[in-house]
Design a protein around this motif. Structure first.
Motif, PDB file in Angstrom:
ATOM      1  N   GLY A  47       0.804  -1.216   0.000  1.00 46.68           N
ATOM      2  CA  GLY A  47       0.000   0.000   0.000  1.00 46.68           C
ATOM      3  C   GLY A  47       0.836   1.265   0.000  1.00 46.68           C
ATOM      4  N   ALA A  79      -1.495   3.908   5.531  1.00 49.87           N
ATOM      5  CA  ALA A  79      -2.157   3.002   6.460  1.00 49.87           C
ATOM      6  C   ALA A  79      -3.665   3.019   6.232  1.00 49.87           C
ATOM      7  N   PHE A  80      -4.316   1.936   6.602  1.00 50.11           N
ATOM      8  CA  PHE A  80      -5.763   1.822   6.400  1.00 50.11           C
ATOM      9  C   PHE A  80      -6.488   2.941   7.150  1.00 50.11           C
ATOM     10  N   GLY A  81      -7.369   3.644   6.456  1.00 52.03           N
ATOM     11  CA  GLY A  81      -8.107   4.753   7.050  1.00 52.03           C
ATOM     12  C   GLY A  81      -7.408   6.087   6.952  1.00 52.03           C
ATOM     13  N   GLU A 136      -5.959   9.240   4.984  1.00 55.62           N
ATOM     14  CA  GLU A 136      -6.229   9.912   3.722  1.00 55.62           C
ATOM     15  C   GLU A 136      -5.512  11.255   3.681  1.00 55.62           C
TER      16      GLU A 136
END
Length: 357
Positions: A166, A169-171, A173
């Motif tokens: 990726g 990190a997830f979440g 933005e």
């Protein structure tokens, strides 16, 4: 300088024209039917025929070629079968992420390869030189996909100090300003996101840079050995210049001339190599876009990617020529003599003080 740039621009136009011809021939010889791909697997023969007429594939080859060139001149690379969007818009959205990765890898390349090559040349024949050459040989021999997987295994899966895949990190933005995640985070003032983007960029950049570091380091070493054995280096030492000034000011500047050519070409090579790296690390970019285009038999997207990478090569070559003019006084003198009708063309042999200066 103006005449030099004009010659380079004319040569670049010829190269791009040749690339346009090659990419058009790709549409004629590559397997697969673009009309069938655009219509879909379940389309009827009538629907495929209608799509073929819309794409102009029912026209004679010459008409297709002239239409293809006309679209290129107007910035039209066609429509992607997979995304149903103009290919140029897709590439414009994907390219900044790949440029971010390439710039990070090129920074690692320069910061590691140039000092390593200089130090290896200065200590040639000694244990440190042999060790440096073995490291560069290992970097050149290791396949990119294997190195990427090993870095993921060690630093992400086992040590857990760097992210596995990726770009954030997830979440997490960031506002889209340039399309480069780290730059956008920095411009938005989000320092935690900026640090997270750099962490996600570390493993892909190292993987992409590894083989290129080996090439540049060996090139710098070879050029630096030649420079250090030259008469102007002996003269500089005889004048009482410090060893650091002799190596960096006089030796390195001349040794960087061939290395700059390699670095410029590597920009295009790196952009092409993102195909593997972005797939391994789950990053969006022109490399991942090209992989999807090939898997989906999206011919216009593949051709658009090839054209963009070709343009990058051409621009990099022009930039390399300008850097070499700045680094090497002999090239500037040769350019002036070639441009002057009163002066016969021929090799320019500078004096030792001119080279040192």
């Amino acid at each position: 300088m103006a005449r030099f740039l004009l010659r380079r621009l004319v040569t670049s136009v010829v190269v791009l024209a040749g690339l346009a011809v090659v990419t058009f021939l790709m549409t004629q010889v590559l397997p697969g039917d673009p009309a069938r791909s655009a219509a879909g697997r379940n389309a009827t023969a009538e629907q495929v025929a209608r799509i073929r007429v819309q794409l102009g594939l029912d026209q004679p080859m010459w008409n297709q070629f002239t239409g293809y060139l006309n679209r290129l001149l107007h910035g039209d690379l066609g429509t992607s079968v997979f995304t149903q969007r103009p290919v140029l818009d897709d590439i414009g959205a994907m390219l900044p992420s790949s440029v971010e990765l390439v710039l990070a890898a090129m920074t690692i390349n320069i910061v590691v390869a140039v000092p390593l090559g200089v130090y290896s040349a200065y200590r040639r024949g000694r244990t440190t030189d042999v060790a440096a050459r073995l490291v560069t040989l290992f970097g050149a021999a290791v396949p990119v996909f294997w190195l990427g997987l090993m870095l993921q295994l060690v630093f992400a899966a086992q040590l857990k100090v760097l992210p596995l895949t990726g770009q954030l990190a997830f979440g997490q933005e960031v506002p889209k300003i340039t399309g480069m995640t780290s730059v956008d985070a920095l411009l938005g003032g989000d320092l935690p996101a900026f640090g997270d983007a750099l962490l996600h960029l570390a493993l892909p950049a190292v993987t992409l840079a590894a083989s290129f570091v080996a090439v540049v380091a060996r090139t710098v070493r070879s050029s630096m050995i030649t420079a250090l054995d030259s008469d102007y280096i002996a003269l500089a030492r005889a004048t009482g210049a410090s060893e650091l000034r002799v190596v960096v000011r006089h030796g390195l500047r001349n040794a960087l001339v061939p290395a700059s050519t390699i670095l410029g070409m590597q920009l295009g090579w790196m952009l092409g190599s993102t195909v593997l790296v972005e797939s391994i690390f789950g990053r969006t970019g022109i490399g991942a876009y090209a992989v999807t285009a090939v898997l989906q038999n999206d011919l216009y997207a593949v051709i658009g990617t090839v054209l963009v990478i070709g343009v990058v090569f051409v621009v990099a070559n022009i930039a390399v020529d300008l850097v070499q003019l700045w680094l090497n006084p002999r090239l500037r003198q040769r350019s002036r003599r070639t441009a002057s009708p009163e002066t016969p063309a021929g090799p320019v042999v500078p004096t030792v003080p001119e080279v040192i200066a």
